[in-house]
Design a protein around this motif. Structure first.
Motif, PDB file in Angstrom:
ATOM      1  N   GLN A   1      -7.331  15.402  -5.132  1.00 35.41           N
ATOM      2  CA  GLN A   1      -7.041  15.208  -6.549  1.00 35.41           C
ATOM      3  C   GLN A   1      -5.610  14.728  -6.763  1.00 35.41           C
ATOM      4  O   GLN A   1      -5.353  13.846  -7.598  1.00 35.41           O
ATOM      5  CB  GLN A   1      -7.289  16.506  -7.309  1.00 35.41           C
ATOM      6  N   VAL A   2      -4.677  15.301  -6.009  1.00 37.22           N
ATOM      7  CA  VAL A   2      -3.275  14.875  -6.121  1.00 37.22           C
ATOM      8  C   VAL A   2      -3.107  13.461  -5.553  1.00 37.22           C
ATOM      9  O   VAL A   2      -2.455  12.603  -6.162  1.00 37.22           O
ATOM     10  CB  VAL A   2      -2.351  15.874  -5.389  1.00 37.22           C
ATOM     11  N   VAL A   3      -3.701  13.212  -4.409  1.00 33.49           N
ATOM     12  CA  VAL A   3      -3.561  11.892  -3.791  1.00 33.49           C
ATOM     13  C   VAL A   3      -4.198  10.821  -4.672  1.00 33.49           C
ATOM     14  O   VAL A   3      -3.701   9.690  -4.752  1.00 33.49           O
ATOM     15  CB  VAL A   3      -4.170  11.891  -2.371  1.00 33.49           C
ATOM     16  N   ALA A   4      -5.283  11.159  -5.365  1.00 34.80           N
ATOM     17  CA  ALA A   4      -5.923  10.185  -6.263  1.00 34.80           C
ATOM     18  C   ALA A   4      -4.940   9.717  -7.330  1.00 34.80           C
ATOM     19  O   ALA A   4      -4.899   8.526  -7.679  1.00 34.80           O
ATOM     20  CB  ALA A   4      -7.158  10.802  -6.907  1.00 34.80           C
ATOM     21  N   LYS A   5      -4.141  10.620  -7.857  1.00 26.92           N
ATOM     22  CA  LYS A   5      -3.143  10.234  -8.856  1.00 26.92           C
ATOM     23  C   LYS A   5      -2.086   9.323  -8.232  1.00 26.92           C
ATOM     24  O   LYS A   5      -1.635   8.355  -8.866  1.00 26.92           O
ATOM     25  CB  LYS A   5      -2.493  11.487  -9.446  1.00 26.92           C
ATOM     26  N   LEU A   6      -1.695   9.631  -7.003  1.00 27.53           N
ATOM     27  CA  LEU A   6      -0.705   8.784  -6.322  1.00 27.53           C
ATOM     28  C   LEU A   6      -1.276   7.391  -6.067  1.00 27.53           C
ATOM     29  O   LEU A   6      -0.569   6.384  -6.211  1.00 27.53           O
ATOM     30  CB  LEU A   6      -0.298   9.428  -4.991  1.00 27.53           C
ATOM     31  N   VAL A   7      -2.538   7.336  -5.685  1.00 28.84           N
ATOM     32  CA  VAL A   7      -3.179   6.041  -5.423  1.00 28.84           C
ATOM     33  C   VAL A   7      -3.252   5.218  -6.699  1.00 28.84           C
ATOM     34  O   VAL A   7      -2.970   4.005  -6.698  1.00 28.84           O
ATOM     35  CB  VAL A   7      -4.581   6.249  -4.812  1.00 28.84           C
ATOM     36  N   SER A   8      -3.597   5.854  -7.808  1.00 24.71           N
ATOM     37  CA  SER A   8      -3.660   5.137  -9.080  1.00 24.71           C
ATOM     38  C   SER A   8      -2.289   4.594  -9.471  1.00 24.71           C
ATOM     39  O   SER A   8      -2.175   3.503 -10.046  1.00 24.71           O
ATOM     40  CB  SER A   8      -4.183   6.071 -10.173  1.00 24.71           C
ATOM     41  N   PHE A   9      -1.244   5.352  -9.156  1.00 25.91           N
ATOM     42  CA  PHE A   9       0.111   4.954  -9.538  1.00 25.91           C
ATOM     43  C   PHE A   9       0.691   3.916  -8.587  1.00 25.91           C
ATOM     44  O   PHE A   9       1.295   2.930  -9.012  1.00 25.91           O
ATOM     45  CB  PHE A   9       1.007   6.194  -9.571  1.00 25.91           C
ATOM     46  N   PHE A  10       0.491   4.108  -7.274  1.00 22.67           N
ATOM     47  CA  PHE A  10       1.209   3.328  -6.263  1.00 22.67           C
ATOM     48  C   PHE A  10       0.393   2.179  -5.681  1.00 22.67           C
ATOM     49  O   PHE A  10       0.940   1.174  -5.231  1.00 22.67           O
ATOM     50  CB  PHE A  10       1.678   4.269  -5.141  1.00 22.67           C
ATOM     51  N   ASN A  11      -0.943   2.311  -5.677  1.00 25.95           N
ATOM     52  CA  ASN A  11      -1.817   1.276  -5.108  1.00 25.95           C
ATOM     53  C   ASN A  11      -1.455   0.954  -3.658  1.00 25.95           C
ATOM     54  O   ASN A  11      -1.155  -0.188  -3.311  1.00 25.95           O
ATOM     55  CB  ASN A  11      -1.759   0.016  -5.972  1.00 25.95           C
ATOM     56  N   PRO A  12      -1.507   1.959  -2.763  1.00 26.16           N
ATOM     57  CA  PRO A  12      -1.156   1.714  -1.359  1.00 26.16           C
ATOM     58  C   PRO A  12      -2.243   0.934  -0.633  1.00 26.16           C
ATOM     59  O   PRO A  12      -3.399   0.876  -1.078  1.00 26.16           O
ATOM     60  CB  PRO A  12      -1.030   3.129  -0.787  1.00 26.16           C
ATOM     61  N   GLY A  13      -1.874   0.382   0.530  1.00 25.98           N
ATOM     62  CA  GLY A  13      -2.843  -0.293   1.372  1.00 25.98           C
ATOM     63  C   GLY A  13      -3.546   0.641   2.324  1.00 25.98           C
ATOM     64  O   GLY A  13      -4.547   0.269   2.957  1.00 25.98           O
ATOM     65  N   MET A  14      -3.058   1.878   2.449  1.00 28.63           N
ATOM     66  CA  MET A  14      -3.654   2.864   3.348  1.00 28.63           C
ATOM     67  C   MET A  14      -3.116   4.234   2.976  1.00 28.63           C
ATOM     68  O   MET A  14      -1.992   4.353   2.471  1.00 28.63           O
ATOM     69  CB  MET A  14      -3.312   2.532   4.811  1.00 28.63           C
ATOM     70  N   VAL A  15      -3.914   5.273   3.212  1.00 26.60           N
ATOM     71  CA  VAL A  15      -3.441   6.654   3.146  1.00 26.60           C
ATOM     72  C   VAL A  15      -3.636   7.264   4.523  1.00 26.60           C
ATOM     73  O   VAL A  15      -4.757   7.294   5.041  1.00 26.60           O
ATOM     74  CB  VAL A  15      -4.192   7.482   2.089  1.00 26.60           C
ATOM     75  N   VAL A  16      -2.536   7.705   5.129  1.00 28.44           N
ATOM     76  CA  VAL A  16      -2.561   8.328   6.453  1.00 28.44           C
ATOM     77  C   VAL A  16      -2.408   9.830   6.266  1.00 28.44           C
ATOM     78  O   VAL A  16      -1.529  10.279   5.519  1.00 28.44           O
ATOM     79  CB  VAL A  16      -1.418   7.790   7.335  1.00 28.44           C
ATOM     80  N   VAL A  17      -3.241  10.610   6.932  1.00 33.70           N
ATOM     81  CA  VAL A  17      -3.202  12.072   6.803  1.00 33.70           C
ATOM     82  C   VAL A  17      -2.894  12.667   8.162  1.00 33.70           C
ATOM     83  O   VAL A  17      -3.590  12.403   9.148  1.00 33.70           O
ATOM     84  CB  VAL A  17      -4.543  12.616   6.269  1.00 33.70           C
ATOM     85  N   GLY A  18      -1.823  13.454   8.227  1.00 34.86           N
ATOM     86  CA  GLY A  18      -1.423  14.060   9.498  1.00 34.86           C
ATOM     87  C   GLY A  18      -0.890  15.462   9.291  1.00 34.86           C
ATOM     88  O   GLY A  18      -0.993  16.040   8.210  1.00 34.86           O
ATOM     89  N   GLY A  19      -0.287  16.022  10.357  1.00 38.48           N
ATOM     90  CA  GLY A  19       0.238  17.373  10.300  1.00 38.48           C
ATOM     91  C   GLY A  19      -0.679  18.355  10.984  1.00 38.48           C
ATOM     92  O   GLY A  19      -1.821  18.039  11.343  1.00 38.48           O
TER      93      GLY A  19
END
Length: 393
Positions: free
Chosen positions: A318-336
């Motif tokens: 849900q949080v990342v969806a807001k970031l995607v709407s705002f930033f329009n990235p070419g990829m989301v990488v998930v790590g940790g």
């Protein structure tokens, strides 16, 4: 102290050699806007500094064969990735190949003096293997906000005793070389961009889920840190106004609801409330539960563990969806560390992002696991310090 390039042309050549390995003068000439004579002058000056060495004849392209050049193989960089519960220390050559790597458990709450005693001891062990006599620079990541120009932590929520500690200055004195300091998730993003899953993507988000949650923001191939260095601190975005208290002092932060510590807390509460699956067996065996236990229990089919991971993935999504709407990235990488939870976590995140963000932003958006694992941070640290060393003085 290692020499520095004299101008932007030399810096550009050094970074090309770092990222691409040994190259001929002709190949370099194809990549930089310099005449052949000007290129020859700049390369000869770099050779004179000792930053670059000749490396034999290049493959023929017709006519007179060109000479290869490469970064000096004698250069060594110390790379430190400090987490909340462990630290990775590595040594790389100037082309960012990891020559030696150690991992050791630590508690970042012990404070900077104790943690850096561990770091310096690990650096000494790596030196003793013969891979380095000294260091030409060091890159350091810490799990909290950093005022980047000074290399100073600022009010890090999970790091008591670290606020305003002069990390960059203190380590530079101890090591006798330049030091650069950044937030750990920014280093992970740099590492994945240099040698991991995002190496061909210049605009992306790198979400790190571990003891805390952060997001590295890469724009046009460069980390975006914000006006004061706190960009990407998504762990303290509120997801529930009446939720769990957070170490930052607020309630309902994402980090308080889904992180390594939160996952272990909720799993323990479920067992104490009467759950009798694999989680209960693990608690009975060790007396405690960790995020790793939750991952293992989910793999074994424990319904509560699976539900906890799925619920956390939806919250992060849900949080990342807001970031995607705002930033329009070419990829989301998930790590940790929590990404050991695997594809159940990723599937829940994808569901939320693809459902909540505009189709134009998500139509060709990969949401993928990081590739480099524990080497992402130290590789990013090497990128960080070589960016500095390979910049004009």
């Amino acid at each position: 102290m290692t020499a520095r390039p004299a101008n932007a042309h030399q810096a550009r050549l050094l970074r090309l050699l770092r990222d691409g390995g040994p190259s001929s003068r002709v190949e370099l000439g194809d990549l930089v806007e310099l005449s052949r004579s000007k290129l020859a002058v700049e390369v000869d000056r770099l050779i004179a500094t000792g930053l670059v060495v000749a490396d034999g004849l290049a493959a023929s392209r017709g006519g007179r064969r060109s000479h290869n050049i490469r970064l000096s193989p004698e250069l060594r960089f110390l790379c430190v990735d400090i987490g909340a519960t462990s630290v990775d220390v590595a040594v790389t050559n100037p082309e960012l190949d990891v020559l030696g790597h150690l991992n050791q458990p630590i508690d970042v709450r012990e404070g900077p003096v104790a943690v850096f005693e561990h770091v310096l001891g690990m650096a000494g062990k790596l030196k003793a293997t013969g891979i380095a006599e000294s260091f030409d620079g060091a890159g350091v990541g810490i799990p909290g906000p950093v005022r980047f120009p000074e290399g100073i932590p600022v009010a890090p929520p999970i790091m008591p005793g670290w606020d305003s500690f002069p990390v960059r200055e203190a380590l530079s004195q101890d090591l006798g070389c330049p030091v650069m300091v950044d937030n750990d998730v920014n280093l992970m993003a740099l590492g994945e961009h240099h040698a991991g899953v995002a190496r061909r993507v210049d605009d992306f988000l790198c979400v790190k889920i571990g003891t805390g949650i952060g997001c590295g923001i890469v724009v046009n191939g460069e980390v975006y840190r914000g006006a004061s260095g706190s960009a990407g601190d998504i762990g303290h975005i509120q997801v529930d106004p009446d939720g769990h208290p957070c170490p930052c002092g607020n309630r309902g932060c994402l980090e308080a609801h889904f992180s390594g510590a939160a996952l272990a807390r909720d799993a323990l509460a479920a067992v104490r409330a009467g759950h009798t699956g694999d989680l209960a067996d693990r608690l009975a065996g060790t007396g405690t539960l960790t995020a790793t236990d939750v991952a293992a229990a989910a793999t074994a089919g424990d319904a509560v563990a699976i539900d906890l991971i799925r619920a956390g993935g939806h919250q992060v999504g849900q949080v990342v969806a807001k970031l995607v709407s705002f930033f329009n990235p070419g990829m989301v990488v998930v790590g940790g560390g929590v990404t050991g939870l695997g594809h159940g976590l990723l599937a829940a995140m994808r569901t939320e992002v693809y459902r909540r963000s505009p189709p134009l932003a998500t139509g060709n958006l990969p949401i993928v696991l990081a590739e480099l694992g524990p080497l992402a941070g130290v590789t990013g640290a090497a990128c960080l310090i070589t960016d500095r060393v390979f910049s004009p003085a």
